[in-house]
Motif scaffolding. Structure first.
Motif, PDB file in Angstrom:
ATOM      1  N   ILE A 384      11.433   6.583  -4.436  1.00  0.00           N
ATOM      2  CA  ILE A 384      10.542   5.513  -4.870  1.00  0.00           C
ATOM      3  C   ILE A 384      11.261   4.186  -4.658  1.00  0.00           C
ATOM      4  O   ILE A 384      12.324   3.947  -5.228  1.00  0.00           O
ATOM      5  CB  ILE A 384      10.133   5.676  -6.335  1.00  0.00           C
ATOM      6  N   ILE A 385      10.702   3.354  -3.828  1.00  0.00           N
ATOM      7  CA  ILE A 385      11.311   2.069  -3.491  1.00  0.00           C
ATOM      8  C   ILE A 385      10.589   0.957  -4.242  1.00  0.00           C
ATOM      9  O   ILE A 385       9.384   0.754  -4.078  1.00  0.00           O
ATOM     10  CB  ILE A 385      11.258   1.804  -1.973  1.00  0.00           C
ATOM     11  N   ASP A 386      11.321   0.247  -5.078  1.00  0.00           N
ATOM     12  CA  ASP A 386      10.789  -0.902  -5.812  1.00  0.00           C
ATOM     13  C   ASP A 386      11.004  -2.138  -4.946  1.00  0.00           C
ATOM     14  O   ASP A 386      12.143  -2.553  -4.723  1.00  0.00           O
ATOM     15  CB  ASP A 386      11.517  -1.027  -7.150  1.00  0.00           C
ATOM     16  N   LEU A 387       9.937  -2.718  -4.459  1.00  0.00           N
ATOM     17  CA  LEU A 387      10.070  -3.845  -3.536  1.00  0.00           C
ATOM     18  C   LEU A 387      10.555  -5.115  -4.214  1.00  0.00           C
ATOM     19  O   LEU A 387      10.883  -6.092  -3.534  1.00  0.00           O
ATOM     20  CB  LEU A 387       8.738  -4.101  -2.822  1.00  0.00           C
ATOM     21  N   THR A 388      10.627  -5.110  -5.561  1.00  0.00           N
ATOM     22  CA  THR A 388      11.260  -6.248  -6.226  1.00  0.00           C
ATOM     23  C   THR A 388      12.781  -6.147  -6.151  1.00  0.00           C
ATOM     24  O   THR A 388      13.482  -7.143  -6.335  1.00  0.00           O
ATOM     25  CB  THR A 388      10.842  -6.341  -7.705  1.00  0.00           C
ATOM     26  N   ILE A 389      13.280  -4.942  -5.879  1.00  0.00           N
ATOM     27  CA  ILE A 389      14.719  -4.736  -5.677  1.00  0.00           C
ATOM     28  C   ILE A 389      15.054  -4.844  -4.204  1.00  0.00           C
ATOM     29  O   ILE A 389      15.984  -5.551  -3.809  1.00  0.00           O
ATOM     30  CB  ILE A 389      15.145  -3.357  -6.213  1.00  0.00           C
ATOM     31  N   GLU A 390      14.278  -4.132  -3.378  1.00  0.00           N
ATOM     32  CA  GLU A 390      14.510  -4.149  -1.925  1.00  0.00           C
ATOM     33  C   GLU A 390      13.757  -5.340  -1.323  1.00  0.00           C
ATOM     34  O   GLU A 390      12.721  -5.207  -0.682  1.00  0.00           O
ATOM     35  CB  GLU A 390      14.037  -2.833  -1.306  1.00  0.00           C
ATOM     36  N   THR A 391      14.289  -6.519  -1.569  1.00  0.00           N
ATOM     37  CA  THR A 391      13.590  -7.749  -1.189  1.00  0.00           C
ATOM     38  C   THR A 391      13.477  -7.944   0.319  1.00  0.00           C
ATOM     39  O   THR A 391      12.664  -8.747   0.782  1.00  0.00           O
ATOM     40  CB  THR A 391      14.303  -8.963  -1.803  1.00  0.00           C
ATOM     41  N   GLU A 392      14.292  -7.210   1.092  1.00  0.00           N
ATOM     42  CA  GLU A 392      14.198  -7.334   2.546  1.00  0.00           C
ATOM     43  C   GLU A 392      12.978  -6.591   3.096  1.00  0.00           C
ATOM     44  O   GLU A 392      12.552  -6.842   4.224  1.00  0.00           O
ATOM     45  CB  GLU A 392      15.460  -6.769   3.224  1.00  0.00           C
ATOM     46  N   LEU A 393      12.432  -5.667   2.308  1.00  0.00           N
ATOM     47  CA  LEU A 393      11.285  -4.883   2.748  1.00  0.00           C
ATOM     48  C   LEU A 393       9.977  -5.504   2.252  1.00  0.00           C
ATOM     49  O   LEU A 393       9.934  -6.123   1.184  1.00  0.00           O
ATOM     50  CB  LEU A 393      11.390  -3.445   2.233  1.00  0.00           C
ATOM     51  N   THR A 394       8.918  -5.316   3.022  1.00  0.00           N
ATOM     52  CA  THR A 394       7.591  -5.785   2.632  1.00  0.00           C
ATOM     53  C   THR A 394       6.549  -4.752   3.038  1.00  0.00           C
ATOM     54  O   THR A 394       6.808  -3.883   3.867  1.00  0.00           O
ATOM     55  CB  THR A 394       7.232  -7.113   3.325  1.00  0.00           C
ATOM     56  N   VAL A 395       5.374  -4.844   2.432  1.00  0.00           N
ATOM     57  CA  VAL A 395       4.231  -4.049   2.884  1.00  0.00           C
ATOM     58  C   VAL A 395       3.623  -4.779   4.075  1.00  0.00           C
ATOM     59  O   VAL A 395       3.269  -5.957   3.967  1.00  0.00           O
ATOM     60  CB  VAL A 395       3.176  -3.897   1.771  1.00  0.00           C
ATOM     61  N   VAL A 396       3.513  -4.094   5.205  1.00  0.00           N
ATOM     62  CA  VAL A 396       2.968  -4.752   6.392  1.00  0.00           C
ATOM     63  C   VAL A 396       1.487  -4.445   6.592  1.00  0.00           C
ATOM     64  O   VAL A 396       0.762  -5.241   7.192  1.00  0.00           O
ATOM     65  CB  VAL A 396       3.759  -4.389   7.670  1.00  0.00           C
ATOM     66  N   LYS A 397       1.034  -3.292   6.093  1.00  0.00           N
ATOM     67  CA  LYS A 397      -0.392  -2.996   6.199  1.00  0.00           C
ATOM     68  C   LYS A 397      -0.772  -1.837   5.293  1.00  0.00           C
ATOM     69  O   LYS A 397       0.066  -1.019   4.917  1.00  0.00           O
ATOM     70  CB  LYS A 397      -0.777  -2.672   7.642  1.00  0.00           C
ATOM     71  N   ALA A 398      -2.064  -1.812   4.944  1.00  0.00           N
ATOM     72  CA  ALA A 398      -2.615  -0.692   4.183  1.00  0.00           C
ATOM     73  C   ALA A 398      -3.084   0.376   5.161  1.00  0.00           C
ATOM     74  O   ALA A 398      -3.502   0.073   6.280  1.00  0.00           O
ATOM     75  CB  ALA A 398      -3.769  -1.169   3.317  1.00  0.00           C
ATOM     76  N   LEU A 399      -3.004   1.631   4.749  1.00  0.00           N
ATOM     77  CA  LEU A 399      -3.380   2.754   5.597  1.00  0.00           C
ATOM     78  C   LEU A 399      -4.505   3.550   4.953  1.00  0.00           C
ATOM     79  O   LEU A 399      -4.723   3.479   3.739  1.00  0.00           O
ATOM     80  CB  LEU A 399      -2.170   3.679   5.819  1.00  0.00           C
ATOM     81  N   ARG A 400      -5.199   4.319   5.782  1.00  0.00           N
ATOM     82  CA  ARG A 400      -6.165   5.285   5.298  1.00  0.00           C
ATOM     83  C   ARG A 400      -5.584   6.680   5.490  1.00  0.00           C
ATOM     84  O   ARG A 400      -4.664   6.853   6.304  1.00  0.00           O
ATOM     85  CB  ARG A 400      -7.484   5.154   6.056  1.00  0.00           C
ATOM     86  N   PRO A 401      -6.078   7.669   4.757  1.00  0.00           N
ATOM     87  CA  PRO A 401      -5.528   9.023   4.907  1.00  0.00           C
ATOM     88  C   PRO A 401      -5.500   9.514   6.349  1.00  0.00           C
ATOM     89  O   PRO A 401      -4.549  10.168   6.777  1.00  0.00           O
ATOM     90  CB  PRO A 401      -6.468   9.868   4.038  1.00  0.00           C
ATOM     91  N   GLU A 402      -6.515   9.176   7.117  1.00  0.00           N
ATOM     92  CA  GLU A 402      -6.559   9.657   8.500  1.00  0.00           C
ATOM     93  C   GLU A 402      -5.508   8.985   9.390  1.00  0.00           C
ATOM     94  O   GLU A 402      -5.287   9.429  10.527  1.00  0.00           O
ATOM     95  CB  GLU A 402      -7.957   9.466   9.092  1.00  0.00           C
ATOM     96  N   ASP A 403      -4.874   7.920   8.896  1.00  0.00           N
ATOM     97  CA  ASP A 403      -3.812   7.272   9.676  1.00  0.00           C
ATOM     98  C   ASP A 403      -2.492   8.028   9.592  1.00  0.00           C
ATOM     99  O   ASP A 403      -1.560   7.745  10.352  1.00  0.00           O
ATOM    100  CB  ASP A 403      -3.589   5.833   9.179  1.00  0.00           C
ATOM    101  N   LEU A 404      -2.394   8.969   8.660  1.00  0.00           N
ATOM    102  CA  LEU A 404      -1.143   9.674   8.419  1.00  0.00           C
ATOM    103  C   LEU A 404      -1.135  11.034   9.094  1.00  0.00           C
ATOM    104  O   LEU A 404      -2.174  11.699   9.186  1.00  0.00           O
ATOM    105  CB  LEU A 404      -0.912   9.864   6.916  1.00  0.00           C
ATOM    106  N   ALA A 405       0.047  11.462   9.534  1.00  0.00           N
ATOM    107  CA  ALA A 405       0.206  12.816  10.059  1.00  0.00           C
ATOM    108  C   ALA A 405      -0.014  13.808   8.911  1.00  0.00           C
ATOM    109  O   ALA A 405       0.242  13.479   7.743  1.00  0.00           O
ATOM    110  CB  ALA A 405       1.599  12.985  10.647  1.00  0.00           C
ATOM    111  N   PRO A 406      -0.491  15.019   9.212  1.00  0.00           N
ATOM    112  CA  PRO A 406      -0.778  15.995   8.146  1.00  0.00           C
ATOM    113  C   PRO A 406       0.395  16.250   7.205  1.00  0.00           C
ATOM    114  O   PRO A 406       0.212  16.367   5.990  1.00  0.00           O
ATOM    115  CB  PRO A 406      -1.161  17.258   8.931  1.00  0.00           C
TER     116      PRO A 406
END
Length: 428
Positions: A384-406
């Motif tokens: 579990i990555i807390d983005l308030t701690i890992e400040t170098e990381l960001t959310v770049v986009k939202a995904l839908r279930p079909e965007d993910l590999a099984p």
């Protein structure tokens, strides 16, 4: 294996590392619970076992493993192993994470697991409470209090509230999950809007029973009708279910009047387009306004009757678009509390990792905590990555279930129906 240990290639070994060998059936002279490499000779002994990787325990180590970049420079000085062709257990994105992320992860996972158990127990009590309404007595309110009371205590503590997202286990219990979800979300919003403990509990009780009047149609209404009149009756009784529910609860000894009003008005809208009384503006009670926002959001997340399934991120955007006739302050605070990426949202991070949001960050809605997929970390110990701690990381986009590999979708397990419960964690 604890979450604060991770696999590394044997080529990354060096003096100062505390490691553990996890190869059942392999004979070796090292302690099974782990040991520290003190010299190059110790490193050579481990490498002579022919292992592909071992587990590094950072809290007991004096340094980090040799990085993959460093291995390129050592290729001529050290026997080159199969690391160039093998899957890398500790990839660059993991080795770059701050130690605080690793240290806090086990605690977070344990709290979320405990939270899920409490949710399931609460679910049992919801079913019991809703069944008791048919024979109104004091036990109805007592059963509701067993659900709402502990949640109110959590919300009124001096701790941050985490909304933990779990997969609903039983689709035939959908109405009960909806009742609990709306109660949780309504209490969360009531707390955010500054209501006191007693008022929050009454909002919770009313929300728990908000749909109790549904499906209670006298059979004689159908006796002389055809399919057309049957559909008409169903629509009429749907429009009447708030009145029916409020009348049923009026017969329950001690049922709070404000909670009864919430049941009666939870489908009323500020512009007068709601039902059953087409009330406008201030005529709609605050508790009903709060429950209306929670009800709309949960219905958007957990669609029924074959309507399109929305991710929590899409549901939040849809709620914002539908905000017109809802209480504007309630909608604003709801979005602020759950964030732009609410729990259950599937996202991709700037390091290309894919994951599912498990809790929002009220101080920065764009930096939630995200459970991420990694093929070398067991699902039960997912990072579990807390983005308030890992400040170098960001959310770049939202995904839908079909965007993910099984395999990624199965690992994250967002589920078709999203359920909420609350847990408290110390402030960062």
């Amino acid at each position: 294996m604890h979450i604060d240990e991770y696999p590394i290639l044997v080529e990354q070994l060096c003096p100062g590392l505390f490691i553990r060998i996890d190869e059942p059936g392999l004979a070796h002279p090292f302690p099974p619970k782990g040991f520290k490499l003190r010299t190059d000779a110790d490193v050579a002994k481990v490498m002579a076992l022919g292992l592909a990787h071992v587990y590094c325990i950072p809290d007991k180590s004096d340094r980090l493993p040799i990085s993959l970049e460093e291995l390129d420079g050592l290729a001529g000085k050290r026997q080159k192993g199969p690391w160039t062709a093998a899957r890398t257990p500790v990839s660059a994105e993991l080795s770059s994470l701050k130690r605080e992320t690793i240290e806090r992860n086990k605690d977070r996972l344990e709290r979320f697991a405990a939270c899920e158990k409490r949710y399931e127990k609460a679910m049992d009590k919801v079913v019991e409470a809703l069944k008791k309404v048919s024979s109104p007595n004091a036990e109805v309110l007592e059963a509701a209090g067993e659900v709402v009371g502990p949640m109110a205590e959590t919300f009124l503590s001096d701790l941050d509230v985490l909304i933990n997202v779990m997969t609903a286990k039983m689709r035939d219990e959908a109405k009960h999950y909806h009742a609990l979800n709306v109660a949780v979300l309504s209490m969360m919003l009531a707390k955010e809007m500054g209501l006191d403990k007693a008022a929050i509990e009454e909002v919770g009780i009313g929300s728990l029973f908000h749909d109790v009047g549904k499906g209670r149609i006298p059979i004689q209404r159908f006796s002389k009708g055809n399919m057309i009149t049957m559909n008409k009756v169903l629509k009429e009784y749907y429009m009447e279910h708030p009145k029916i529910g409020a009348k049923m609860l009026a017969a329950v000894p001690g049922f709070p009047p404000s909670a009864q009003m919430l049941v009666l008005q939870h489908h009323e809208l500020l512009d007068g387009t709601g039902f059953p009384a087409r009330l406008q503006g201030a005529a709609v009670a605050l508790g009903a306004r709060i429950a209306a926002v929670a009800n709309v959001y949960d219905r958007l997340c957990n669609s029924k009757d074959g309507t399109p399934v929305r991710t929590p991120h899409e549901a939040m955007k849809a709620l914002y678009k539908k905000r017109g006739p809802l209480d504007p302050k309630a909608v604003t605070m709801f979005i602020r509390k759950l964030g732009v990426y609410p729990p259950g949202s599937l996202v991709e991070l700037s390091n290309t990792m894919q994951g599912m949001v498990v809790s929002a960050n009220i101080r920065d809605s764009l930096r939630p905590s995200v459970k991420v997929y990694h093929p070398d970390i067991p699902k039960r110990e997912a990072l579990i990555i807390d983005l308030t701690i890992e400040t170098e990381l960001t959310v770049v986009k939202a995904l839908r279930p079909e965007d993910l590999a099984p395999d990624v979708l199965q690992y994250l397990n967002p589920g078709k129906q999203v359920s909420f419960y609350v847990d408290a964690a110390p402030r960062a």
